[in-house]
Design a protein around this motif. Sequence first.
Motif, PDB file in Angstrom:
ATOM      1  N   PHE B   8       0.969  -1.169  -0.041  1.00 40.60           N
ATOM      2  CA  PHE B   8       0.104   0.132  -0.061  1.00 40.60           C
ATOM      3  C   PHE B   8       1.050   1.290  -0.167  1.00 40.60           C
ATOM      4  N   ILE B   9       1.443   1.592  -1.229  1.00 40.17           N
ATOM      5  CA  ILE B   9       2.333   2.675  -1.113  1.00 40.17           C
ATOM      6  C   ILE B   9       1.729   3.866  -2.369  1.00 40.17           C
ATOM      7  N   GLU B  10       2.530   4.791  -2.563  1.00 43.97           N
ATOM      8  CA  GLU B  10       2.087   5.862  -3.384  1.00 43.97           C
ATOM      9  C   GLU B  10       2.867   5.849  -4.618  1.00 43.97           C
ATOM     10  N   GLY B  11       2.065   6.313  -5.805  1.00 44.91           N
ATOM     11  CA  GLY B  11       2.611   5.962  -7.025  1.00 44.91           C
ATOM     12  C   GLY B  11       4.182   6.329  -7.261  1.00 44.91           C
ATOM     13  N   ASN B  12       4.720   7.415  -6.809  1.00 46.66           N
ATOM     14  CA  ASN B  12       6.084   7.623  -6.879  1.00 46.66           C
ATOM     15  C   ASN B  12       6.991   6.560  -6.273  1.00 46.66           C
ATOM     16  N   ASP B  13       6.463   5.801  -5.174  1.00 50.95           N
ATOM     17  CA  ASP B  13       7.284   4.605  -4.814  1.00 50.95           C
ATOM     18  C   ASP B  13       7.068   3.382  -5.349  1.00 50.95           C
ATOM     19  N   ALA B  14       6.131   3.363  -6.120  1.00 46.74           N
ATOM     20  CA  ALA B  14       5.844   2.084  -6.885  1.00 46.74           C
ATOM     21  C   ALA B  14       6.853   2.302  -8.234  1.00 46.74           C
ATOM     22  N   VAL B  15       6.903   3.455  -8.761  1.00 47.68           N
ATOM     23  CA  VAL B  15       7.791   4.125  -9.754  1.00 47.68           C
ATOM     24  C   VAL B  15       9.376   3.174  -9.390  1.00 47.68           C
ATOM     25  N   VAL B  16       9.950   3.584  -8.168  1.00 44.40           N
ATOM     26  CA  VAL B  16      11.017   3.127  -7.762  1.00 44.40           C
ATOM     27  C   VAL B  16      11.215   1.540  -7.981  1.00 44.40           C
ATOM     28  N   ASP B  17      10.256   1.000  -7.214  1.00 42.23           N
ATOM     29  CA  ASP B  17      10.266  -0.487  -7.366  1.00 42.23           C
ATOM     30  C   ASP B  17      10.219  -1.083  -8.724  1.00 42.23           C
ATOM     31  N   GLY B  18       9.365  -0.331  -9.534  1.00 43.74           N
ATOM     32  CA  GLY B  18       9.205  -0.737 -10.897  1.00 43.74           C
ATOM     33  C   GLY B  18      10.690  -1.016 -11.899  1.00 43.74           C
ATOM     34  N   ALA B  19      11.347   0.639 -11.501  1.00 44.52           N
ATOM     35  CA  ALA B  19      12.572   0.506 -12.144  1.00 44.52           C
ATOM     36  C   ALA B  19      13.771  -0.334 -11.837  1.00 44.52           C
ATOM     37  N   ILE B  20      13.657  -0.619 -10.218  1.00 44.16           N
ATOM     38  CA  ILE B  20      14.638  -1.495  -9.993  1.00 44.16           C
ATOM     39  C   ILE B  20      14.322  -2.937 -10.852  1.00 44.16           C
ATOM     40  N   ALA B  21      12.983  -3.232 -10.652  1.00 49.46           N
ATOM     41  CA  ALA B  21      12.423  -4.468 -11.296  1.00 49.46           C
ATOM     42  C   ALA B  21      12.869  -4.819 -12.774  1.00 49.46           C
ATOM     43  N   ALA B  22      12.705  -3.748 -13.239  1.00 55.54           N
ATOM     44  CA  ALA B  22      12.889  -3.547 -14.777  1.00 55.54           C
ATOM     45  C   ALA B  22      14.591  -3.644 -15.138  1.00 55.54           C
ATOM     46  N   GLY B  23      15.555  -3.483 -13.920  1.00 50.38           N
ATOM     47  CA  GLY B  23      16.998  -3.588 -14.035  1.00 50.38           C
ATOM     48  C   GLY B  23      17.697  -2.298 -14.230  1.00 50.38           C
ATOM     49  N   ALA B  24      16.818  -1.030 -13.839  1.00 54.30           N
ATOM     50  CA  ALA B  24      17.644   0.218 -13.985  1.00 54.30           C
ATOM     51  C   ALA B  24      18.657   0.160 -12.559  1.00 54.30           C
ATOM     52  N   ARG B  25      19.701   0.487 -12.813  1.00 55.92           N
ATOM     53  CA  ARG B  25      20.831   0.574 -11.838  1.00 55.92           C
ATOM     54  C   ARG B  25      21.487   2.113 -11.720  1.00 55.92           C
ATOM     55  N   PHE B  26      20.900   2.863 -12.552  1.00 54.56           N
ATOM     56  CA  PHE B  26      21.674   4.322 -12.224  1.00 54.56           C
ATOM     57  C   PHE B  26      20.552   5.411 -12.378  1.00 54.56           C
TER      58      PHE B  26
END
Lengths: 177, 380, 271
Positions: B8-26
Amino acid sequence: MKTQIVLSGVGGQGLISTGEILGLAASLFEEDMYATLTASYGSETRGTFTKTDVIISDQPIGYPNIDTPDVILCLAQVAYDRYVDKFHDDTEVYYDTDMVTPKEGAKGDHIGFPFRTMSIEKVGNIQTANTIALGLIMKRQGLLHKESVMKAFAHRFAGKDKVIAVNEKALDLGLSL
Amino acid sequence: MAKSVKKFIEGNDAVVDGAIAAGARFYAGYPISPSSEIAEGAAKELPRHGGLYIQMEDEISSMAALLGASLAGKKSFTATSGPGFSLMQENLGLGIMSEIPCVIFDVQRSGPSTGAATKPAQADIMQARYGVHGDHSIIAISPSSVQDCYDLTITAFNLAEKYRTPVLFMADEVIGHLRETVTEVEPTPDQIFNRVQPAPGTTQAEFRPYNYSTNMPAPMPPVGNPTLLMRTTGSTHDEKGEFGPGPDNINRVTHYLTDKIEKNVDDITITRRYQLEDAEVAFITFGCSVRSTITAVDMLRAKGVKAGMLQVVTVWPLPEKEIREVLRQVKTVVVPEMNLGQLAGEVRKFNDYGCKVLQANRTDGVLITPQQIISALEEE
Amino acid sequence: MASYKDYMLFDKLPHTWCAGCGDGIVLQSIAAVFAEMGLDKHDIALVSGIGCFGRVDDYLDINCMHVTHGRALPAATGIALANPNLNVIVTMGDGDSVTIGGNHLIHCARRNINLTAIVANNYNYGQTGGQYSGTTPTGSITTTSPYGHIEKNFDICKLVEAAGATYVARATVYNPVQMRKLIRGGIEHKGFAIIECMVPCPTHYGRYNKQGEAANMMKLMNEQSVPAEKAKNMSPEELEGKIITGLIVKKERDDYYTEYKRIIDAQNIDK
């Protein structure tokens, strides 16, 4: 079934936190429930008007803001005054009797307790007025199980056992009113 | 069974989780409301995953750093809002011309200039499309839920990698700060697209960092790989990445940069249909306005009005085919949006069917309400 | 032994620069240092900006990223942090480095990003026709200061030293041997290194300011040159109009990436 809850007061009263507990309990620890939370954001944090809209529903939620609350908690006069004209006949208005003087002839079912004083005197902590009110709302609305709300506290305040314990005490007090 | 976490989180936090799941590292960025939670989340989470966060001196340098890191092989992202998005346009163009993938999150707020910094708007849609000078095309995705912020972030990185281009994620203050239920399913390797690499054994003589003969980009080895030298430039270049200012080449590059997106529109675009099957009136909308529109459709249906909604998840390129279908099907279309008609104008371009296209606009920094959307329809 | 030629693209010659321009000497020096150090081309990433010297990547057979005006340093920051094993070289003119990109320069120096910035300073914007830049000396004539330049010019080396640069050096194209030595020192230095290379622009700056042909301009540079060691004992008045050359700053301080890794590793955060 959809419940629209407005938590209003001034900054520092822990209302966003209460909203988070509601949202967490509903969406993580209850079966097939959805929740949304929107908070008023300003550049200031303490002492000014703040409100948190929480919707709990067994269906996915569209529009996440609340125009007419089913339930409203007012912990400050400024908050009550902002909303009083939006109450409908069935709105349950929870308010702190030490902080809020209800408007004569206002719509809604007014339920007043000195939440802040109770927090100091019966829980022994000034910061649990919000949680006492939460317990009362849960009881009267038949909303959420205590178990899931405590799981939400444990999740939100992981590692802070004292905070969890004092909130359980406050929640129990609210549930017993 | 893929790993799945409910939050149960806000959109901005879900973006970070999504980015890391997508493999973003920078991540390189400059904090700005209402996007700062993405910077804070990236600063906290990236080191846990072997990634790196840097706060740059402005959004110009943030975009430049993203491109440098991506060229060196790291999936990169940044987050901003209007004023910062304006500064990013310069190197967004560099990313488009150099064909360097990355994802830019614009959590839209009211503008122009400082505007009402903490209030929502959806008014950067045309800037997203045309903010960069020169002919080009762009991919822009707009989320309407916290779930989208996770799922579509992964989609955004995949599209960036596949088409070797910056992808814009056009969120807004409402969705960025909205907290709701999200189920974060860890993507399986086959759900992650990584930029194409040159065939093993490719020699430097054979290797071309650019390819203008098809509508798909050339393979992109990271700078620093042991066998192939990489050359990118924001100047018009030939397939070797060398300066190529001849008229034929300029023309070829201009067409290619547009075609690689516009000719792949069916692969890129995502739409969602809500109650459209028997609809007699329809809404076409995106982002936070979708939330209000869904409620408006439900309210209208309860009154016996056959209403439906087409959500354009991909704002650019526009899903022309799906929009035309709706315009052909119904007599009245309303376009709810938190600007003065940026999407409505685009919808009208496709209206060869005599459909009445109405607008429901809101620009006061308050989320458009279902009642307002219904009124726009009733007042016609 | 590798030759500078191994790092160059000869099919791209003749280069774009005017007769007498000093940029070619700096280009040759850079390639010669790569050869001297025996660097693997694949381990070098060069980022260049816009302007006459921004074209230097056209002639080098290494990894090249040619970016927008003034943004070479932040782009190089991204490369250096994403792959800390690379030798990152940034080539800029006085426009890129201290005018449009001045903010990036001081922040890059402050952060001590591990890269080597090579700045060709010719006192003006050559590529666009000889307009004034942030290093144009006060009183000079350029196409946009036809009555004499009003502003005070930056001293690039002093600016970056104040910003925290850990390796600062200057050379003129009159002395390419020293230039090569200083460039090599910059590449070998771990952290932010900058080498300011004084280059003549006979087409614009020299012509408008009556400094004669390129050879004259180079001679003038040499006459103005004062070794850094000697300059330490000279008064500001004595140094007026002089070019301090040689190694000006060399300090040991962990570069950004090393520091970042240390802080993160020390936190022992669960991964």
